[in-house]
Design an enzyme around this catalytic site. Sequence first.
Site, mmCIF file in Angstrom:
data_model
loop_
_atom_site.group_PDB
_atom_site.id
_atom_site.type_symbol
_atom_site.label_atom_id
_atom_site.label_comp_id
_atom_site.label_asym_id
_atom_site.label_seq_id
_atom_site.Cartn_x
_atom_site.Cartn_y
_atom_site.Cartn_z
ATOM 1 N N ASP A 25 39.332 -5.699 32.881
ATOM 2 C CA ASP A 25 38.701 -5.601 34.170
ATOM 3 C C ASP A 25 37.178 -5.082 33.867
ATOM 4 O O ASP A 25 36.766 -4.367 32.921
ATOM 5 C CB ASP A 25 39.453 -4.496 35.141
ATOM 6 C CG ASP A 25 39.019 -4.663 36.510
ATOM 7 O OD1 ASP A 25 38.214 -5.684 36.593
ATOM 8 O OD2 ASP A 25 38.956 -3.724 37.180
ATOM 9 N N TRP B 259 29.653 -6.023 34.397
ATOM 10 C CA TRP B 259 29.084 -6.000 33.237
ATOM 11 C C TRP B 259 27.997 -6.943 33.330
ATOM 12 O O TRP B 259 26.540 -6.407 33.130
ATOM 13 C CB TRP B 259 30.050 -6.364 31.950
ATOM 14 C CG TRP B 259 29.303 -6.090 30.823
ATOM 15 C CD1 TRP B 259 29.177 -5.156 30.083
ATOM 16 C CD2 TRP B 259 28.499 -7.273 30.103
ATOM 17 N NE1 TRP B 259 28.521 -5.474 28.842
ATOM 18 C CE2 TRP B 259 28.048 -6.611 28.922
ATOM 19 C CE3 TRP B 259 28.325 -8.701 30.396
ATOM 20 C CZ2 TRP B 259 27.247 -7.522 27.790
ATOM 21 C CZ3 TRP B 259 27.639 -9.446 29.580
ATOM 22 C CH2 TRP B 259 27.194 -8.811 28.462
ATOM 23 N N HIS C 108 32.199 -12.872 31.157
ATOM 24 C CA HIS C 108 33.542 -13.344 30.541
ATOM 25 C C HIS C 108 33.260 -13.804 29.077
ATOM 26 O O HIS C 108 34.301 -13.511 28.123
ATOM 27 C CB HIS C 108 34.152 -14.583 31.379
ATOM 28 C CG HIS C 108 34.666 -14.263 32.759
ATOM 29 N ND1 HIS C 108 35.355 -13.127 33.226
ATOM 30 C CD2 HIS C 108 34.219 -14.922 34.097
ATOM 31 C CE1 HIS C 108 35.583 -13.189 34.622
ATOM 32 N NE2 HIS C 108 34.868 -14.090 35.051
ATOM 33 N N LEU D 137 51.649 -9.623 14.645
ATOM 34 C CA LEU D 137 51.309 -9.219 16.180
ATOM 35 C C LEU D 137 51.756 -10.389 17.066
ATOM 36 O O LEU D 137 51.124 -11.454 16.760
ATOM 37 C CB LEU D 137 50.016 -8.673 16.100
ATOM 38 C CG LEU D 137 49.389 -8.391 17.583
ATOM 39 C CD1 LEU D 137 50.174 -7.039 18.278
ATOM 40 C CD2 LEU D 137 47.884 -8.233 17.438
ATOM 41 N N LEU E 292 47.689 -1.296 39.562
ATOM 42 C CA LEU E 292 48.416 -2.236 38.630
ATOM 43 C C LEU E 292 47.898 -3.762 38.986
ATOM 44 O O LEU E 292 47.952 -4.703 37.947
ATOM 45 C CB LEU E 292 49.725 -2.121 38.872
ATOM 46 C CG LEU E 292 50.419 -0.947 38.099
ATOM 47 C CD1 LEU E 292 52.028 -1.091 38.299
ATOM 48 C CD2 LEU E 292 50.166 -1.013 36.545
#
Length: 254
Positions: free
Chosen positions: A28, A33, A45, A139, A203
């Site tokens: 978020d 920004w 983004h 991962l 959330l």
Amino acid sequence: MKEEQASSAIIPPLDPTRLPRHIAVIMDGNGRWAKGKGLERIWGHRNAIQAVRDTLEGCAEAGVPYLTLYAFSTENWSRPQYEINALMELLVKTLRDELQDLQQKGVRLRAIGDLAALPSKCQAQLKESIEKTQGNTRLTVTLALSYSGRAEIVNAVQNLAQQVKEGKLEPTDIHADMIERHLFTSQLPDPELLIRTSGEMRLSNFLLWQMAYAEFYFTPVLWPDFRKAHLFDAIRSFQDRERRFGKTSEQISS
């Protein structure tokens, strides 16, 4: 210079026996920004890609095997069309550009959500990236795209209801484990640590079922500025907490 120092941060002392198996991140703050720098939202983004790289690398280096990133919610479809178009183009470009790096780092890519709602070009690139990384084991990174926690639960309930209707299942046979097997995340352990950037504390319809016992970590850092050092701070915070799962401290210590 500060970002370079954070990106090359040495892993702080961590207890390898108490690492979260699965970290979920609500990325978020991209718009704020960009606004703070007098730029269009899409620049936020675009400048967030390094944060994703650092988070992937940090999880891999620390030994966290599962990472889920909230990339695009179903509610995000209500944003201005030009921003949606730019986000989808950025998704395709990022998946294509980062594929070789994912392979080198041993990252397996997955995706959850209403993927059929994505533009065909996004679906094709996503499918290619998932297929080419499916053999990697270091991962597992899951992208939540066109995702809704409520819709995921409704989908699971509808599937179970259909089995009851067809006589394959009794209502009294339905239990929590069965519902979990019908969620998009059925192949993943529940997140143990949720990180949300930008200072917001909610959330936002993300992994609602799966977050039942997750530890929450909220940071004021905007996502484009998030680096390994911030990730390690979150993991240290997780390791400093006592996870009781309904028990008392005395029961845990004994």
